[in-house]
Scaffold this motif. Structure first.
Motif, PDB file in Angstrom:
ATOM      1  N   ILE A 196      -8.203  -0.529  -5.039  1.00  0.00           N
ATOM      2  CA  ILE A 196      -7.331  -0.001  -4.004  1.00  0.00           C
ATOM      3  C   ILE A 196      -6.205  -0.988  -3.717  1.00  0.00           C
ATOM      4  O   ILE A 196      -6.276  -2.166  -4.073  1.00  0.00           O
ATOM      5  N   MET A 197      -5.154  -0.494  -3.075  1.00  0.00           N
ATOM      6  CA  MET A 197      -4.015  -1.324  -2.705  1.00  0.00           C
ATOM      7  C   MET A 197      -3.787  -1.231  -1.199  1.00  0.00           C
ATOM      8  O   MET A 197      -4.324  -0.340  -0.537  1.00  0.00           O
ATOM      9  N   PRO A 198      -2.987  -2.131  -0.627  1.00  0.00           N
ATOM     10  CA  PRO A 198      -2.690  -2.036   0.806  1.00  0.00           C
ATOM     11  C   PRO A 198      -2.234  -0.644   1.235  1.00  0.00           C
ATOM     12  O   PRO A 198      -2.596  -0.176   2.315  1.00  0.00           O
ATOM     13  N   LYS A 243      -6.941   5.112   3.944  1.00  0.00           N
ATOM     14  CA  LYS A 243      -7.732   6.287   3.580  1.00  0.00           C
ATOM     15  C   LYS A 243      -8.948   5.953   2.739  1.00  0.00           C
ATOM     16  O   LYS A 243      -9.723   6.849   2.388  1.00  0.00           O
ATOM     17  N   ALA A 244      -9.145   4.682   2.431  1.00  0.00           N
ATOM     18  CA  ALA A 244     -10.261   4.290   1.565  1.00  0.00           C
ATOM     19  C   ALA A 244     -11.568   4.254   2.349  1.00  0.00           C
ATOM     20  O   ALA A 244     -11.637   3.659   3.430  1.00  0.00           O
ATOM     21  N   PRO A 245     -12.647   4.869   1.834  1.00  0.00           N
ATOM     22  CA  PRO A 245     -13.956   4.787   2.488  1.00  0.00           C
ATOM     23  C   PRO A 245     -14.455   3.344   2.538  1.00  0.00           C
ATOM     24  O   PRO A 245     -14.067   2.509   1.709  1.00  0.00           O
ATOM     25  N   GLU A 246     -15.324   3.068   3.490  1.00  0.00           N
ATOM     26  CA  GLU A 246     -15.839   1.708   3.651  1.00  0.00           C
ATOM     27  C   GLU A 246     -16.548   1.224   2.389  1.00  0.00           C
ATOM     28  O   GLU A 246     -16.428   0.061   2.003  1.00  0.00           O
ATOM     29  N   GLU A 247     -17.285   2.120   1.723  1.00  0.00           N
ATOM     30  CA  GLU A 247     -18.028   1.701   0.538  1.00  0.00           C
ATOM     31  C   GLU A 247     -17.080   1.334  -0.615  1.00  0.00           C
ATOM     32  O   GLU A 247     -17.419   0.513  -1.471  1.00  0.00           O
ATOM     33  N   MET A 271      -8.341  12.612 -13.078  1.00  0.00           N
ATOM     34  CA  MET A 271      -7.151  13.238 -13.666  1.00  0.00           C
ATOM     35  C   MET A 271      -6.670  14.203 -12.591  1.00  0.00           C
ATOM     36  O   MET A 271      -6.978  15.403 -12.596  1.00  0.00           O
ATOM     37  N   THR A 272      -5.916  13.651 -11.655  1.00  0.00           N
ATOM     38  CA  THR A 272      -5.679  14.277 -10.357  1.00  0.00           C
ATOM     39  C   THR A 272      -4.370  15.055 -10.329  1.00  0.00           C
ATOM     40  O   THR A 272      -3.343  14.582 -10.818  1.00  0.00           O
ATOM     41  N   ASP A 273      -4.415  16.258  -9.729  1.00  0.00           N
ATOM     42  CA  ASP A 273      -3.221  17.085  -9.524  1.00  0.00           C
ATOM     43  C   ASP A 273      -2.464  17.340 -10.829  1.00  0.00           C
ATOM     44  O   ASP A 273      -1.246  17.149 -10.924  1.00  0.00           O
ATOM     45  N   MET A 274      -3.191  17.779 -11.829  1.00  0.00           N
ATOM     46  CA  MET A 274      -2.555  18.134 -13.096  1.00  0.00           C
ATOM     47  C   MET A 274      -1.774  19.452 -12.953  1.00  0.00           C
ATOM     48  O   MET A 274      -2.131  20.314 -12.158  1.00  0.00           O
ATOM     49  N   PRO A 334     -15.645   7.638 -10.588  1.00  0.00           N
ATOM     50  CA  PRO A 334     -14.981   7.408  -9.294  1.00  0.00           C
ATOM     51  C   PRO A 334     -14.044   6.204  -9.298  1.00  0.00           C
ATOM     52  O   PRO A 334     -14.329   5.150  -8.716  1.00  0.00           O
ATOM     53  N   ALA A 335     -12.904   6.374  -9.937  1.00  0.00           N
ATOM     54  CA  ALA A 335     -11.856   5.357  -9.929  1.00  0.00           C
ATOM     55  C   ALA A 335     -10.543   6.042 -10.276  1.00  0.00           C
ATOM     56  O   ALA A 335     -10.509   6.931 -11.119  1.00  0.00           O
ATOM     57  N   GLY A 336      -9.471   5.634  -9.613  1.00  0.00           N
ATOM     58  CA  GLY A 336      -8.174   6.222  -9.874  1.00  0.00           C
ATOM     59  C   GLY A 336      -7.518   6.741  -8.614  1.00  0.00           C
ATOM     60  O   GLY A 336      -7.773   6.256  -7.510  1.00  0.00           O
ATOM     61  N   HIS A 337      -6.678   7.759  -8.769  1.00  0.00           N
ATOM     62  CA  HIS A 337      -5.938   8.328  -7.645  1.00  0.00           C
ATOM     63  C   HIS A 337      -6.840   9.293  -6.870  1.00  0.00           C
ATOM     64  O   HIS A 337      -6.706  10.513  -6.950  1.00  0.00           O
ATOM     65  N   MET A 338      -7.759   8.729  -6.134  1.00  0.00           N
ATOM     66  CA  MET A 338      -8.707   9.488  -5.324  1.00  0.00           C
ATOM     67  C   MET A 338      -9.230   8.565  -4.231  1.00  0.00           C
ATOM     68  O   MET A 338      -9.077   7.339  -4.313  1.00  0.00           O
TER      69      MET A 338
END
Length: 299
Positions: free
Chosen positions: A129-131, A136-140, A234-237, A268-272
């Motif tokens: 994740i980035m700043p 919006k990032a979950p705690e886990e 592979m998000t929002d294709m 579970p990695a990427g634009h999500m």
């Protein structure tokens, strides 16, 4: 492969712009997160700069990143957000001191330029994740970044999906954003894929372009010696008015399945939101079976 020193309480993390602009007030959630881990924060000179889409001119962004690479008091560099622009500065950077005294580079998406170039220089980085995405990032998910930074053991076990390809592999995990990896082909930042486990993800692409990228990477021998493939979001294709005829999973499978390697989709990695940290350059054990996908980091 050089693994940068893990962080300890009291260490300083820099936040900089290598691509899209990012305002100081937007950095507050990331600052609070790092402080909750006992870390200090230094905002780069590019935070708050506005050069159309970018966080400062190419010269300003390169100078800021260079200063953080060369500053002995900075133990990790966190890219504020993605977008586009990192490739415009990569050839302006001098990695001489950084190679002798590496530190963690953190981020995803457009930061894949830095991940790939650092891997060529044989330095591990954090796909995280980035700043910009902290709020919006979950705690886990935040916890996976903390564990990676402080050198704690990381392993992921996630449910399998029906279109995975079973198998086991051990190797060095590399990769990032598919569009960026494609754009780096033929450059000095392009990855050596021999005996690697490749991770890819992407956002907001047309399906025919996903096929074009995969076909070109295949023709460049990108998959010839890969030991495994992990596909994140592979998000929002998008599709054209006349359908392409395959979705992203089918496009990737049509090429990757030719190489007799384990393949895991929907990782579970990427634009999500569920964007878990990957230690790129680390040796991993990768297994896809009937019940789950296992990814265990070994260093």
């Amino acid at each position: 492969m050089k693994i940068p020193p893990y962080l300890k309480k009291g260490d300083t993390v820099a936040i900089v712009c290598t691509a899209r602009k990012f305002m100081p007030e937007d950095a507050i959630p990331a600052k609070e997160l790092l402080e909750s881990w006992g870390l200090k924060i230094k905002l780069g000179a590019t935070i708050g700069l506005d050069s159309c889409q970018l966080g400062g001119t190419d010269t300003e962004r390169a100078a800021d990143f260079q200063n953080m690479m060369d500053d002995d008091n900075i133990k990790a560099i966190w890219c504020s957000r993605g977008g586009y622009g990192t490739v415009r500065i990569i050839d302006m950077l001098d990695f001489t001191k950084f190679k002798k005294h590496p530190k963690w580079i953190m981020g995803f998406s457009d930061v894949t330029v830095l991940h790939s170039h650092a891997n060529v220089e044989r330095i591990a980085t954090l796909h995280s994740i980035m700043p910009f995405t902290v709020p919006k990032a979950p705690e886990e998910v935040k916890e996976t970044l903390r564990k990676a930074l402080f050198g704690e053991h990381i392993e992921y076990k996630v449910p399998t999906v029906s279109y995975n390809v079973k198998g086991k592999a051990t190797g060095e995990i590399v990769g990032g954003n598919l569009s960026i990896l494609y754009s780096l082909l033929g450059s000095k930042s392009s990855l050596d894929m021999k005996d690697k486990i490749l991770y890819i993800e992407d956002l907001d692409e047309y399906l025919y372009h996903v096929d074009r990228m995969m076909q070109n990477m295949k023709r460049n021998g990108y998959f010839d010696n890969v030991k495994g493939l992990i596909v994140g979001g592979m998000t929002d294709m998008h599709d054209n008015e006349i359908p392409f005829g395959q979705n992203a999973v089918q496009i990737i499978t049509a090429i990757a399945s030719q190489y007799n390697i384990p393949i895991a989709f929907d990782f579970p990695a990427g634009h999500m939101k569920d964007n878990r940290t990957l230690v790129l350059g680390s040796q991993v054990d990768f297994e896809v079976n009937d019940k789950e996908v296992k990814l265990i980091f070994k260093n």
